[in-house]
Design a protein around this motif. Sequence first.
Motif, short mmCIF file in Angstrom:
data_model
loop_
_atom_site.label_atom_id
_atom_site.label_comp_id
_atom_site.label_asym_id
_atom_site.label_seq_id
_atom_site.Cartn_x
_atom_site.Cartn_y
_atom_site.Cartn_z
N ILE A 141 9.81 11.20 -4.20
CA ILE A 141 9.78 10.21 -3.31
C ILE A 141 9.61 8.89 -4.79
CG2 ILE A 141 8.63 8.87 -1.94
CD1 ILE A 141 7.73 11.22 -0.63
N THR A 142 10.87 7.93 -4.42
CA THR A 142 10.32 6.88 -4.61
C THR A 142 10.27 5.61 -3.94
OG1 THR A 142 12.64 6.20 -5.90
CG2 THR A 142 11.66 7.60 -7.15
N THR A 143 9.61 4.60 -4.51
CA THR A 143 9.89 3.69 -3.57
C THR A 143 10.51 1.89 -3.97
OG1 THR A 143 7.96 2.09 -4.48
CG2 THR A 143 7.85 4.27 -3.21
N MET A 144 10.70 0.82 -2.98
CA MET A 144 10.36 -0.15 -3.16
C MET A 144 10.44 -0.70 -1.98
SD MET A 144 15.43 -0.09 -2.78
CE MET A 144 15.86 1.58 -4.82
N THR A 188 16.20 -11.27 -9.58
CA THR A 188 15.36 -10.93 -10.76
C THR A 188 14.93 -9.70 -11.02
OG1 THR A 188 13.19 -11.45 -9.76
CG2 THR A 188 14.49 -13.70 -11.16
N ARG A 189 14.87 -8.84 -9.35
CA ARG A 189 14.50 -7.72 -9.91
C ARG A 189 16.13 -6.83 -9.71
NH1 ARG A 189 10.13 -6.14 -11.94
NH2 ARG A 189 10.57 -4.00 -10.93
N PRO A 190 15.36 -5.70 -9.74
CA PRO A 190 17.07 -4.47 -9.31
C PRO A 190 16.81 -4.35 -7.97
CG PRO A 190 15.39 -3.66 -11.01
CD PRO A 190 14.60 -4.77 -10.53
N ASP A 201 4.93 -6.87 -9.80
CA ASP A 201 3.72 -6.43 -9.73
C ASP A 201 3.74 -4.77 -9.44
OD1 ASP A 201 2.99 -9.39 -9.97
OD2 ASP A 201 1.61 -9.15 -7.87
N LEU A 202 4.75 -4.65 -8.50
CA LEU A 202 4.48 -2.57 -8.35
C LEU A 202 5.48 -2.60 -9.26
CD1 LEU A 202 4.37 -3.72 -4.95
CD2 LEU A 202 2.56 -2.54 -6.28
N ASP A 203 6.46 -3.22 -9.97
CA ASP A 203 7.93 -2.70 -11.00
C ASP A 203 8.49 -2.02 -10.31
OD1 ASP A 203 8.92 -2.49 -12.95
OD2 ASP A 203 7.63 -0.90 -13.68
N VAL A 204 8.93 -2.48 -8.65
CA VAL A 204 9.60 -1.69 -7.99
C VAL A 204 11.12 -1.97 -7.40
CG1 VAL A 204 8.14 0.38 -7.66
CG2 VAL A 204 8.58 -2.06 -5.75
N PRO A 205 11.56 -2.36 -7.46
CA PRO A 205 12.80 -2.14 -6.38
C PRO A 205 12.82 -3.48 -5.59
CG PRO A 205 13.79 -0.62 -7.64
CD PRO A 205 12.46 -0.52 -7.70
N LEU A 206 14.26 -3.81 -5.33
CA LEU A 206 14.04 -5.04 -3.73
C LEU A 206 15.40 -4.31 -3.01
CD1 LEU A 206 13.39 -8.46 -4.76
CD2 LEU A 206 12.10 -7.02 -3.37
N GLN A 216 0.99 -1.15 -0.59
CA GLN A 216 0.11 0.30 -0.06
C GLN A 216 0.65 1.16 -0.04
OE1 GLN A 216 -3.24 -0.35 -0.52
NE2 GLN A 216 -3.63 1.58 -1.14
N PHE A 217 2.23 0.91 0.96
CA PHE A 217 3.02 1.71 0.42
C PHE A 217 3.27 2.90 -0.65
CE2 PHE A 217 6.97 4.07 1.35
CZ PHE A 217 7.12 5.58 1.89
N VAL A 218 3.56 1.48 -1.73
CA VAL A 218 4.47 2.02 -2.35
C VAL A 218 3.09 1.58 -3.48
CG1 VAL A 218 5.13 0.80 -4.99
CG2 VAL A 218 5.44 0.30 -3.02
N ARG A 219 2.05 1.50 -2.94
CA ARG A 219 0.76 2.50 -4.20
C ARG A 219 0.55 4.38 -3.96
NH1 ARG A 219 -2.09 -2.81 -3.66
NH2 ARG A 219 -2.11 -4.21 -5.68
N ASP A 220 0.60 4.14 -2.52
CA ASP A 220 0.09 6.05 -2.05
C ASP A 220 1.57 6.36 -2.61
OD1 ASP A 220 -2.23 4.70 -1.17
OD2 ASP A 220 -1.36 4.77 0.76
#
Lengths: 435, 435
Positions: free
Chosen positions: B182-185, B246-248, B208-213, B169-173
């Motif tokens: 602000i970017t998110t992981m 498999t993710r950045p 799913d969210l297309d963000v790094p780990l 939810q934090f990534v989505r928000d």
Amino acid sequence: MNNSPSKWMIKNGIFAASHGGKSVLYGHMVIENDVITYLGEEEPADQEGMTIVDGRHQFFIPGLVNSHGHAAMSLLRGYGDDLALQVWLQEKMWPMEAKFTSDDVYTGTALSVLEMLKGGTTTFLDMYDRSERVAEVVEQSGMRAVLMRGVIGLCSEEEQNEKLNQAVQFVRDWHGKANGRITTMMSPHAPYTCPPAFIEKFVQAAHDLDVPLHTHMSETVAEVEQNVRDYGLRPVDHLEKLGVFTRPTLLAHAVHLTDEEIQKLAAHKATISHNPGSNLKLASGVARVPDLLRAGVVVSLGTDGPASNNNLDMFEEMRLAALIHKGVSGDPTAVPALEALRMGTEYGAKSVFLDNTGVFAVGMKADITSLNIDQPHFLPFTDFISHTVYSASAKDVLHVWVDGKQLIKDGVSLTLDEEKIRREAQLAFEGLLTR
Amino acid sequence: MNNSPSKWMIKNGIFAASHGGKSVLYGHMVIENDVITYLGEEEPADQEGMTIVDGRHQFFIPGLVNSHGHAAMSLLRGYGDDLALQVWLQEKMWPMEAKFTSDDVYTGTALSVLEMLKGGTTTFLDMYDRSERVAEVVEQSGMRAVLMRGVIGLCSEEEQNEKLNQAVQFVRDWHGKANGRITTMMSPHAPYTCPPAFIEKFVQAAHDLDVPLHTHMSETVAEVEQNVRDYGLRPVDHLEKLGVFTRPTLLAHAVHLTDEEIQKLAAHKATISHNPGSNLKLASGVARVPDLLRAGVVVSLGTDGPASNNNLDMFEEMRLAALIHKGVSGDPTAVPALEALRMGTEYGAKSVFLDNTGVFAVGMKADITSLNIDQPHFLPFTDFISHTVYSASAKDVLHVWVDGKQLIKDGVSLTLDEEKIRREAQLAFEGLLTR
């Protein structure tokens, strides 16, 4: 320097002082002339002619002691970095130092003294050439210093004797001068740069003059190996054989030591100036500081010259001492914050054989550094000793007193012309490049 | 934040910018709105509505990137030092953090953001709980940040899912919010605190969210041994098996690595946040940074939380990176000054997967830090890159711009109420002590 008598009271300060089992005291300090005459929780009455300092929002620590350096080398700061030691020395430092004039020594030392005072250092040790010019800066600035003409003996006997005589003459001329703020030592540069017979002459002179000895020792593995090759002994036994430890002796670096050497240094009450920043930068290694402290050796901190550090921030040396020995030994309790602060203050004074500075107590010289604690990195007010070691830097220094005289006020020098010193340092460097 | 469009010209500055084979450029910079639109030796014409900055006596570097930390932990600065790791965590940090309210997270983060901005850091990564309060501070302050709700999975599956949902939810928000600052992981805390199946859920969510780990990895020898004991694999193989690479992916610490692990990380283009101050203080060890850099891994710098550092001075992390790897490897050419500066800027941005900051070039975001070079420790003017890494500190920062907005002017915050933040941080700590 204005040498008129003075009385100060610092009201409502927080002081780094042993006090009822605690290491911090909330209270008041009185300074009369050059010494601390009161430190306690109860507020003394104001006296006539007393200057009152509002001590709130400041943490007061004993003035820092930089126990090894070559101040004039500030003129070469940033001139050669990230180089192999021999390249750095032979292609960068030595050719430039060979061009240093007496005025360069004065200018470079002034730049360093200004940086040190603004950064809360009240006493520094300096091993260099033309030390009378170093003494001149000390006299003008109001700082406390332990000075000596460091001598490299890789030359003819005639030249050796000439240098030895300069070193002796410097002690005669300057020991106890500048209102007692200058003391001196005899200083053969290192076992690998001074033949044994020459070192013995320094030992004899130190006895005759009744001053301590200071030398570089065991900074690199290579020089220890060379010592064994040339003299059949590791440096500690070698220096012992030459009689060095019959005098109070301060050793710079002492990175590479055996257990036996540590025991021997403790038995001889030799002191050590640990230079973590310089040892790391020149890739010399990591000294066995936790073992030395456990053995009861007095270990203090030095920046070494500004060309191998590259600043003269003693907060950084305290922090490095507290950090690297944890990281390298794997013991997070090694060199705790209070021990690191003592290395920068109390042990600093002891290591250069001064018994009148380095701690806050009645009768001690008023050498005082205050830190501005109204800054984010000092919050919350959990542990000021920890904040001083792990969070502070030279730039947090607000006021500095040496010998009861205020030398830095709100971060600005009261005795030195800052702009002139910076300008002359730049011109001196440009001159060295073109000569 | 005032979001009105702006134009700036910095005239006659010295810039840390690649330029004709040199790493420093003497010239002028134009900023329009949030980006750099000119940087060169030739002086452009003044334009209407342009604010002119006299760049003389300043050295301009790309804003520093602090690539790993837990900002809210500033409330525990100095609350526990010089302790064994488990004592520090179990008796000091965790009991206090368990009492943190949402307001404590806001207050602690504000204290850290203030310290970072004043110290020239323009982007920080934060892994913590109640990240919406962290985002709030970022929005108000004008800083750039990479934020995430870090999750420890040592709990029931129900609780795990709740935390995972919060992280999602934090990534989505917040992803892309605050004018894109602000970017998110997605951030499972560590292999030793998150069961394998739980980590796999994070990998899926990151896809799913297309963000790094982002995760902690191989900080201590003990956790590597535990990984081998529990899963039969060292951490890199373990995370690979779970699909993490498999993710950045940005890994914090990575202190204890084999040659094979280094090769694997390079092949996967995983990035590393090296935290030298924290690794030393907690006695975790010394990461193999020269080997990682040689293998082509992007290595950046982080302070880690302010309770294990204890400041947020990125100049200190650059200096530590440049110093300790020389001292420990014995190679004085390891991590030269320019490489350390890149670790703090260019590699910092790359490691958190931002391609619009970390270097000075036309089209890049105007994230700029200026240093006051009219100070003794910057003299002589030999090499500003060397001075920045080996001599400077956070307190030398004069001005800071982020996203083309000036946030720090003459060392003072333009967007945050400094006194209020300090006062509230102290009250928050006192509240934690009494709750």
